[in-house]
Design a protein around this motif. Structure first.
Motif, PDB file in Angstrom:
ATOM      1  N   LEU A 258       0.831  -1.198   0.000  1.00  0.00           N
ATOM      2  CA  LEU A 258       0.000   0.000   0.000  1.00  0.00           C
ATOM      3  C   LEU A 258       0.877   1.264   0.000  1.00  0.00           C
ATOM      4  O   LEU A 258       0.640   2.201  -0.779  1.00  0.00           O
ATOM      5  N   LEU A 259       1.873   1.289   0.859  1.00  0.00           N
ATOM      6  CA  LEU A 259       2.764   2.436   0.914  1.00  0.00           C
ATOM      7  C   LEU A 259       3.484   2.631  -0.417  1.00  0.00           C
ATOM      8  O   LEU A 259       3.647   3.758  -0.902  1.00  0.00           O
ATOM      9  N   ASP A 260       3.905   1.523  -1.022  1.00  0.00           N
ATOM     10  CA  ASP A 260       4.596   1.599  -2.303  1.00  0.00           C
ATOM     11  C   ASP A 260       3.682   2.152  -3.402  1.00  0.00           C
ATOM     12  O   ASP A 260       4.099   3.002  -4.197  1.00  0.00           O
ATOM     13  N   ARG A 261       2.423   1.687  -3.418  1.00  0.00           N
ATOM     14  CA  ARG A 261       1.467   2.173  -4.422  1.00  0.00           C
ATOM     15  C   ARG A 261       1.190   3.665  -4.262  1.00  0.00           C
ATOM     16  O   ARG A 261       1.034   4.383  -5.238  1.00  0.00           O
ATOM     17  N   LYS A 262       1.131   4.105  -3.019  1.00  0.00           N
ATOM     18  CA  LYS A 262       0.818   5.510  -2.763  1.00  0.00           C
ATOM     19  C   LYS A 262       2.057   6.396  -2.835  1.00  0.00           C
ATOM     20  O   LYS A 262       1.993   7.583  -2.528  1.00  0.00           O
ATOM     21  N   LYS A 263       3.175   5.762  -3.219  1.00  0.00           N
ATOM     22  CA  LYS A 263       4.437   6.488  -3.376  1.00  0.00           C
ATOM     23  C   LYS A 263       4.890   7.147  -2.070  1.00  0.00           C
ATOM     24  O   LYS A 263       5.482   8.246  -2.073  1.00  0.00           O
ATOM     25  N   VAL A 264       4.554   6.505  -0.957  1.00  0.00           N
ATOM     26  CA  VAL A 264       5.106   6.903   0.334  1.00  0.00           C
ATOM     27  C   VAL A 264       6.504   6.299   0.423  1.00  0.00           C
ATOM     28  O   VAL A 264       6.692   5.103   0.185  1.00  0.00           O
ATOM     29  N   PHE A 265       7.470   7.088   0.759  1.00  0.00           N
ATOM     30  CA  PHE A 265       8.865   6.654   0.721  1.00  0.00           C
ATOM     31  C   PHE A 265       9.116   5.503   1.689  1.00  0.00           C
ATOM     32  O   PHE A 265       8.918   5.619   2.906  1.00  0.00           O
ATOM     33  N   ILE A 266       9.552   4.365   1.136  1.00  0.00           N
ATOM     34  CA  ILE A 266      10.017   3.219   1.913  1.00  0.00           C
ATOM     35  C   ILE A 266      11.280   2.712   1.229  1.00  0.00           C
ATOM     36  O   ILE A 266      11.604   3.116   0.113  1.00  0.00           O
ATOM     37  N   GLU A 267      12.002   1.805   1.882  1.00  0.00           N
ATOM     38  CA  GLU A 267      13.226   1.294   1.275  1.00  0.00           C
ATOM     39  C   GLU A 267      13.447  -0.161   1.653  1.00  0.00           C
ATOM     40  O   GLU A 267      13.017  -0.618   2.728  1.00  0.00           O
ATOM     41  N   ALA A 268      14.080  -0.889   0.742  1.00  0.00           N
ATOM     42  CA  ALA A 268      14.434  -2.282   1.034  1.00  0.00           C
ATOM     43  C   ALA A 268      15.455  -2.310   2.167  1.00  0.00           C
ATOM     44  O   ALA A 268      16.289  -1.413   2.288  1.00  0.00           O
ATOM     45  N   LYS A 269      15.388  -3.348   3.001  1.00  0.00           N
ATOM     46  CA  LYS A 269      16.258  -3.440   4.171  1.00  0.00           C
ATOM     47  C   LYS A 269      16.900  -4.829   4.248  1.00  0.00           C
ATOM     48  O   LYS A 269      16.234  -5.837   3.989  1.00  0.00           O
ATOM     49  N   PRO A 270      18.168  -4.908   4.586  1.00  0.00           N
ATOM     50  CA  PRO A 270      18.767  -6.222   4.834  1.00  0.00           C
ATOM     51  C   PRO A 270      18.028  -6.949   5.952  1.00  0.00           C
ATOM     52  O   PRO A 270      17.480  -6.322   6.869  1.00  0.00           O
ATOM     53  N   PHE A 271      18.012  -8.267   5.884  1.00  0.00           N
ATOM     54  CA  PHE A 271      17.406  -9.065   6.957  1.00  0.00           C
ATOM     55  C   PHE A 271      18.185 -10.372   7.037  1.00  0.00           C
ATOM     56  O   PHE A 271      19.362 -10.403   6.683  1.00  0.00           O
ATOM     57  N   ALA A 272      17.612 -11.428   7.542  1.00  0.00           N
ATOM     58  CA  ALA A 272      18.303 -12.712   7.632  1.00  0.00           C
ATOM     59  C   ALA A 272      17.318 -13.832   7.345  1.00  0.00           C
ATOM     60  O   ALA A 272      16.124 -13.712   7.630  1.00  0.00           O
ATOM     61  N   LEU A 273      17.825 -14.923   6.775  1.00  0.00           N
ATOM     62  CA  LEU A 273      16.956 -16.036   6.393  1.00  0.00           C
ATOM     63  C   LEU A 273      17.717 -17.345   6.558  1.00  0.00           C
ATOM     64  O   LEU A 273      18.919 -17.407   6.317  1.00  0.00           O
TER      65      LEU A 273
END
Length: 526
Positions: A258-273
């Motif tokens: 939803l945030l991405d569609r509304k062009k609200v600034f977010i960013e990819a983040k490192p995580f662990a798997l």
């Protein structure tokens, strides 16, 4: 009169209340049956580094007086039913503690939770365990109390804000947690006791005039001229407030989208798997406590923490244990049909015969070049694809793919699997079919090293179960370091694990409190 002591005790002296009282009286030079003497521990930690296990204890002895409460903070929640309102999306630790702090500051919280209350939620957990049915709004991640409700209930954190930590602990005690969590160096509550505590937190919010809307999913944000003043639910209802605290947890992919569609600034983040690895608890006890048979009646189920830096294809990445659950269970933590995720939890007594831990590899964004096309959602799409592959190879149910530990390192499919705490069951699979090479090869390297650090850990009497992929959020919702407000959207306060600012019950709760304080300071009427 009060006397204070620092002691090094045997497990029996530390954990047997009567013997502890006698030991402390003896150290004070008093008779073991001295009248009007009250002993209590204020801090306790286990030191198992030597051949003999020692318990370090800070203690107080009260002579001719009774000790008061260990609590320094007693929460006071005024009635705020007619006050200005702020909106909190998500009723996990961050959301609930944001709501309680708002009440303390005279603001009415409106808490919106997509899942069910903690009691009704249990039926959906039974459905995923017994029938493999995943309710995308009510599961081990979504519902009252968030992912923390059905977890080990670990309460330790790497945060350096010790005063804030103590405050969170005391609020938990005020709502039913035992005072032992104020004493143990590594406290936990247990999945069997957390639901009752969560329900009492809810009661405090409601009794003070706050609102909680269960089974209410946020599907849109009301943003005008880069300022948010409300949300829209799946029923089309608009809910308005002086600001929005977004505390949706690390698995709310629809909110990220939803945030991405509304062009609200977010960013990819490192995580662990990675995976969950399961041993017999008795084996871990024998390794950690240096005992030949079992740990005995006084010591708690032992835990471990492991980390190893690996080199693969010219890149260094850490492999580390995560959310270790002594005497615990592995549970299905998927949040949508067609995916398979595992997590761990423990009851308060940690009395399962199994020990499990996440064993995961750090994933950096440079490891995912083929996902760059997804922009800020790159790591999330990678995470989802691995979970979908695990579901397919597990048998397209919640049966999990698994492999014995040595078999995994030696690249051979296990001809049989061990007993497991994972209720939906296991399917023998070459786990390299599930995990990409940059994760699988690093884990294989680390397992042999861990076997050198903990003699007996690397064994085919342990098995890996996949996948453990919800270690943290794969997306960060940015915020200003000082104000906590989103840098683009005014009155929006990203919060907790889902925004990338916490990692566990206590750190999420502290972040929720701080977000409430910052929002109210900036936008509440003076």
């Amino acid at each position: 009169m009060k006397k204070e002591f620092s002691l090094k005790l045997s497990p029996e002296e530390a954990y047997d209340p009567e013997l502890f009282q006698q030991t402390l009286l003896k150290r004070a030079g008093l008779a073991s049956d001295f009248p009007q003497a009250f002993a209590r521990q204020t801090r306790r930690s286990i030191d198992a580094r030597g051949r003999k296990v020692i318990v370090n204890v800070e203690a107080e002895l009260f002579i001719h007086e009774k000790p008061g409460s260990l609590l320094d903070h007693s929460p006071d929640y005024p009635f705020v039913g007619n006050a200005e309102a702020l909106i909190i999306v998500g009723a996990g630790p961050a959301g609930m503690f944001a709501a309680l702090r708002a009440i303390e500051l005279g603001i009415k919280p409106i808490l919106i939770e997509r899942g069910k209350d903690v009691r009704a939620r249990r039926r959906d957990l039974a459905a995923i365990n017994k029938e493999g049915i995943v309710n995308p709004d009510s599961n081990y991640c979504f519902g009252e109390g968030g992912a923390g409700t059905y977890s080990d209930g670990k309460l330790y954190t790497r945060s350096k804000k010790r005063g804030d930590i103590r405050r969170i602990m005391e609020i938990l005690v005020a709502h039913g947690a035992t005072e032992e969590i104020l004493v143990d160096a590594h406290p936990h509550i247990g999945t069997n006791k957390l639901p009752v505590l969560v329900a009492k937190l809810r009661e405090s919010i409601l009794e003070a005039g706050g609102e909680i809307h269960f089974e209410t999913r946020v599907e849109d944000l009301i943003i005008k001229e880069d300022e948010i003043n409300g949300v829209v639910t799946q029923a089309g209802d608009q809910i308005h407030g002086i600001g929005v605290i977004l505390a949706t947890g690390h698995s709310a992919r629809d909110i990220f989208q939803l945030l991405d569609r509304k062009k609200v600034f977010i960013e990819a983040k490192p995580f662990a798997l990675g995976v969950r690895i399961e041993h017999a608890q008795n084996l871990i006890d024998r390794i950690q406590y240096h005992c030949e048979v079992d740990r005995g009646p006084y010591l708690p189920a032992s835990s471990y923490s492991l980390v190893h830096q690996t080199q693969f294809q010219g890149k260094q990445r850490g492999v580390f244990s995560f959310c270790m659950c002594p005497g615990g269970f592995i549970v299905p933590a998927a949040t949508a049909p067609g995916e398979l995720v595992v997590n761990g939890m423990s009851p308060s007594r940690r009395d399962s015969r199994f020990a499990n831990s996440g064993m995961v590899v750090s994933v950096e964004l440079e490891d995912l070049p083929q996902y760059r096309k997804y922009g800020a959602l790159a790591a999330m799409h990678f995470q989802a694809e691995i979970e979908q592959k695990a579901w397919q190879l597990g048998g397209k149910t919640q049966t999990a793919p698994a492999q014995r530990m040595v078999d995994f390192v030696k690249k051979r499919v296990s001809t049989s699997l061990l007993d497991t705490s994972y209720q939906p069951g296991l399917n023998s699979v070459e786990m390299r079919e599930v995990l990409p090479p940059f994760i699988a090869e690093r884990m294989a390297m680390a397992f042999t090293v861990f076997g050198q650090k903990m003699k007996g850990y690397f064994t085919n009497e342990a098995q890996i179960i996949g996948v453990e992929s919800r270690t943290s959020s794969p997306v960060r919702i940015p915020r200003d370091r000082e104000t906590f407000e989103h840098p683009q959207i005014k009155r929006l306060y990203p919060c907790g694990e889902g925004a990338g600012y916490a990692g566990g019950i206590v750190s999420a709760a502290m972040d929720g409190e701080r977000c409430a304080e910052k929002l109210i300071e900036a936008y509440a009427k003076k």
